[in-house]
Design a protein around this motif. Structure first.
Motif, PDB file in Angstrom:
ATOM      1  N   GLN A  69      31.138  40.921  29.156  1.00 21.82           N
ATOM      2  CA  GLN A  69      30.226  39.832  29.488  1.00 21.82           C
ATOM      3  C   GLN A  69      30.644  38.529  28.794  1.00 21.82           C
ATOM      4  OE1 GLN A  69      27.691  39.583  31.608  1.00 21.82           O
ATOM      5  NE2 GLN A  69      27.846  41.692  32.320  1.00 21.82           N
ATOM      6  N   ALA A  70      31.106  38.658  27.545  1.00 25.29           N
ATOM      7  CA  ALA A  70      31.428  37.458  26.771  1.00 25.29           C
ATOM      8  C   ALA A  70      32.771  36.858  27.155  1.00 25.29           C
ATOM      9  CB  ALA A  70      31.398  37.791  25.278  1.00 25.29           C
ATOM     10  N   PHE A  71      33.815  37.669  27.250  1.00 24.32           N
ATOM     11  CA  PHE A  71      35.174  37.134  27.343  1.00 24.32           C
ATOM     12  C   PHE A  71      35.836  37.344  28.705  1.00 24.32           C
ATOM     13  CE2 PHE A  71      34.404  38.120  22.844  1.00 24.32           C
ATOM     14  CZ  PHE A  71      34.579  36.857  22.310  1.00 24.32           C
ATOM     15  N   GLU A  72      35.259  38.186  29.551  1.00 24.20           N
ATOM     16  CA  GLU A  72      35.797  38.329  30.897  1.00 24.20           C
ATOM     17  C   GLU A  72      34.948  37.559  31.913  1.00 24.20           C
ATOM     18  OE1 GLU A  72      36.510  42.376  32.003  1.00 24.20           O
ATOM     19  OE2 GLU A  72      37.539  42.865  30.136  1.00 24.20           O
ATOM     20  N   PHE A  73      33.616  37.676  31.798  1.00 24.65           N
ATOM     21  CA  PHE A  73      32.716  36.990  32.727  1.00 24.65           C
ATOM     22  C   PHE A  73      32.190  35.677  32.166  1.00 24.65           C
ATOM     23  CE2 PHE A  73      31.581  41.669  33.476  1.00 24.65           C
ATOM     24  CZ  PHE A  73      32.696  41.847  34.290  1.00 24.65           C
ATOM     25  N   LEU A  74      32.470  35.401  30.893  1.00 28.34           N
ATOM     26  CA  LEU A  74      32.055  34.173  30.208  1.00 28.34           C
ATOM     27  C   LEU A  74      30.535  33.978  30.220  1.00 28.34           C
ATOM     28  CD1 LEU A  74      34.823  31.633  31.325  1.00 28.34           C
ATOM     29  CD2 LEU A  74      34.745  33.077  29.285  1.00 28.34           C
ATOM     30  N   HIS A  75      29.805  35.071  30.127  1.00 30.74           N
ATOM     31  CA  HIS A  75      28.351  35.009  29.993  1.00 30.74           C
ATOM     32  C   HIS A  75      28.000  35.102  28.515  1.00 30.74           C
ATOM     33  CE1 HIS A  75      28.094  36.825  34.321  1.00 30.74           C
ATOM     34  NE2 HIS A  75      28.434  35.541  34.330  1.00 30.74           N
ATOM     35  N   MET A  76      28.280  34.034  27.803  1.00 32.57           N
ATOM     36  CA  MET A  76      28.111  34.055  26.354  1.00 32.57           C
ATOM     37  C   MET A  76      26.648  34.203  25.928  1.00 32.57           C
ATOM     38  SD  MET A  76      30.812  33.995  24.468  1.00 32.57           S
ATOM     39  CE  MET A  76      32.579  33.762  24.644  1.00 32.57           C
ATOM     40  N   GLY A  77      25.749  33.572  26.656  1.00 30.11           N
ATOM     41  CA  GLY A  77      24.335  33.703  26.320  1.00 30.11           C
ATOM     42  C   GLY A  77      23.859  35.127  26.488  1.00 30.11           C
ATOM     43  N   TYR A  78      24.221  35.744  27.586  1.00 26.88           N
ATOM     44  CA  TYR A  78      23.832  37.132  27.855  1.00 26.88           C
ATOM     45  C   TYR A  78      24.459  38.068  26.820  1.00 26.88           C
ATOM     46  CZ  TYR A  78      22.764  41.257  30.699  1.00 26.88           C
ATOM     47  OH  TYR A  78      22.282  42.463  31.161  1.00 26.88           O
ATOM     48  N   ALA A  79      25.721  37.838  26.486  1.00 29.98           N
ATOM     49  CA  ALA A  79      26.396  38.670  25.492  1.00 29.98           C
ATOM     50  C   ALA A  79      25.749  38.519  24.120  1.00 29.98           C
ATOM     51  CB  ALA A  79      27.879  38.304  25.417  1.00 29.98           C
ATOM     52  N   SER A  80      25.301  37.314  23.783  1.00 32.20           N
ATOM     53  CA  SER A  80      24.622  37.114  22.502  1.00 32.20           C
ATOM     54  C   SER A  80      23.310  37.893  22.459  1.00 32.20           C
ATOM     55  CB  SER A  80      24.366  35.622  22.278  1.00 32.20           C
ATOM     56  OG  SER A  80      25.572  34.894  22.196  1.00 32.20           O
ATOM     57  N   ALA A  81      22.591  37.905  23.564  1.00 31.91           N
ATOM     58  CA  ALA A  81      21.356  38.691  23.629  1.00 31.91           C
ATOM     59  C   ALA A  81      21.667  40.176  23.477  1.00 31.91           C
ATOM     60  CB  ALA A  81      20.631  38.426  24.951  1.00 31.91           C
ATOM     61  N   MET A  82      22.742  40.644  24.104  1.00 31.16           N
ATOM     62  CA  MET A  82      23.156  42.040  23.957  1.00 31.16           C
ATOM     63  C   MET A  82      23.477  42.359  22.503  1.00 31.16           C
ATOM     64  SD  MET A  82      25.624  42.743  27.249  1.00 31.16           S
ATOM     65  CE  MET A  82      26.002  44.378  26.621  1.00 31.16           C
ATOM     66  N   ALA A  83      24.140  41.422  21.829  1.00 30.26           N
ATOM     67  CA  ALA A  83      24.512  41.653  20.432  1.00 30.26           C
ATOM     68  C   ALA A  83      23.284  41.803  19.547  1.00 30.26           C
ATOM     69  CB  ALA A  83      25.392  40.505  19.937  1.00 30.26           C
ATOM     70  N   TRP A  84      22.269  40.988  19.782  1.00 29.36           N
ATOM     71  CA  TRP A  84      21.074  41.070  18.950  1.00 29.36           C
ATOM     72  C   TRP A  84      20.250  42.314  19.266  1.00 29.36           C
ATOM     73  CZ3 TRP A  84      20.062  38.966  14.531  1.00 29.36           C
ATOM     74  CH2 TRP A  84      20.755  37.823  14.160  1.00 29.36           C
ATOM     75  N   VAL A  85      20.274  42.774  20.508  1.00 30.17           N
ATOM     76  CA  VAL A  85      19.618  44.044  20.832  1.00 30.17           C
ATOM     77  C   VAL A  85      20.325  45.191  20.117  1.00 30.17           C
ATOM     78  CG1 VAL A  85      19.184  45.698  22.690  1.00 30.17           C
ATOM     79  CG2 VAL A  85      18.688  43.269  23.026  1.00 30.17           C
ATOM     80  N   LEU A  86      21.658  45.159  20.091  1.00 30.22           N
ATOM     81  CA  LEU A  86      22.405  46.188  19.366  1.00 30.22           C
ATOM     82  C   LEU A  86      22.111  46.122  17.871  1.00 30.22           C
ATOM     83  CD1 LEU A  86      24.520  48.431  19.309  1.00 30.22           C
ATOM     84  CD2 LEU A  86      26.288  46.660  19.108  1.00 30.22           C
ATOM     85  N   PHE A  87      22.019  44.914  17.331  1.00 36.54           N
ATOM     86  CA  PHE A  87      21.681  44.758  15.917  1.00 36.54           C
ATOM     87  C   PHE A  87      20.309  45.374  15.617  1.00 36.54           C
ATOM     88  CE2 PHE A  87      19.463  42.232  12.668  1.00 36.54           C
ATOM     89  CZ  PHE A  87      20.292  42.446  11.576  1.00 36.54           C
ATOM     90  N   ALA A  88      19.344  45.124  16.484  1.00 42.23           N
ATOM     91  CA  ALA A  88      18.006  45.690  16.289  1.00 42.23           C
ATOM     92  C   ALA A  88      18.041  47.210  16.376  1.00 42.23           C
ATOM     93  CB  ALA A  88      17.044  45.116  17.325  1.00 42.23           C
TER      94      ALA A  88
END
Length: 321
Positions: A277-296
């Motif tokens: 999502q972050a580096f192939e589709f360039l959906h950085m906002g969506y990838a950031s949300a995914m990262a914080w869900v994983l952190f939680a």
């Protein structure tokens, strides 16, 4: 002739002594901050600020090229409607639930063997730890070579015993089990930690148990495991966090260099989908949300492990019954 009496110097007033201590503390604090400043600057620039900025990005629609467009909680809502999220999260949880206990068990068995190895233990410690130094990308390529369904070494060995090995890299049912087995390649660090814990167990406990007629299994369950439980708990927590962030080996084997030959969906772990999502589709906002869900998720799992450890982990000097 008698020596003149020695007259003691007058003691400094309490106020002056307190001022001197304060100046000394300030000097020590200044020196400490000076030595810590490279780390503090690095932490602020490369860790704290990216973390804070990623919170903002998770609330935006950002494709790297254009300016971030604030969308509120839309990215988090989309997470619950994305079928790939459920697939990736399911693969990751399956991998973690199976891999972590197996990893700890193999590490413990090897540590028990090393504990009885005597003088040769140093040599085997090195042998077991060396695979840990292998780059993850190399491990991913090695996985494809060893677990090739046609002429891989793993299936060849199974064939010696009359077992027809599965297609580890193309059969979706066997992709994750193959990756789990391959992850045992790096148990060396955990083996060394457990070996150190085993060697710290007092011999007097075993001697007393033998006098009471306790056998090997009773000694293991009543003495060995409780005494090394802090080390086991540490390994469980660290490897759970690592398993939930599995990326390198699976990505190299199934997604690297545009690979579309193998069963990619079976190896689509959460962090791999985040990377896409972050580096192939360039959906950085969506990838950031995914990262914080994983952190939680990691925080919740770790908190549960800590709560459980209060009942099952023994620390020397613990007064609990």
């Amino acid at each position: 002739m008698t020596a003149p009496p020695v007259v003691a110097a007058p003691a400094a007033p309490p106020v002056d002594r307190e001022r001197g201590r304060r100046r000394a503390r300030r000097r020590n604090l200044g020196s400490a901050l000076l030595f810590l400043s490279p780390w503090l600057v690095g932490f602020a620039v490369f860790t704290a600020w990216p973390l804070i900025y990623s919170v903002y990005l998770s609330l935006t629609d950002y494709d790297v090229i254009n300016d971030p467009n604030f969308v509120g909680a839309d990215n988090y809502v989309e997470l619950f409607n994305d079928p790939k999220i459920a697939l990736a999260l399911g693969n990751t949880l399956f991998f973690t639930i199976v891999q972590v206990p197996l990893y700890v068990l193999v590490s413990l068995l090897l540590a028990l063997l090393l504990n009885r190895a005597g003088r040769s233990a140093g040599f085997f410690r090195t042998v077991f730890f060396l695979p840990k130094m292998t780059p993850p990308v190399a491990v991913g390529i090695l996985f494809l070579l060893l677990f090739n369904g046609q002429n891989g070494l793993f299936n060849t060995v199974l064939g010696w015993f009359g077992i027809d090995g599965p297609s580890w890299t193309t059969d979706a049912a066997w992709v994750k089990p193959g990756l789990i087995i391959m992850s045992l390649w790096t148990v060396g660090a955990s083996v060394i930690i457990l070996l150190a814990a085993l060697q710290a167990v007092p011999d007097e406990l075993y001697d007393s148990a033998k006098l009471d007629g306790a056998g090997f299994w009773r000694q293991s369950l009543s003495i060995t495991v409780p005494m090394i439980s802090p080390a086991i708990f540490f390994i469980v927590v660290v490897n759970t966090i690592a398993a939930l962030q599995t990326f390198d080996e699976a990505y190299t084997a199934f997604f690297g260099a545009g690979n579309t030959t193998y069963s990619n969906d079976a190896a689509l772990f959460y962090v791999i989908y985040l990377f896409q999502q972050a580096f192939e589709f360039l959906h950085m906002g969506y990838a950031s949300a995914m990262a914080w869900v994983l952190f939680a998720l990691i925080m919740v799992v770790t908190a549960i492990q800590i709560l459980v450890s209060r009942r099952v982990v023994y620390y020397e000097g613990d007064d609990r019954a």
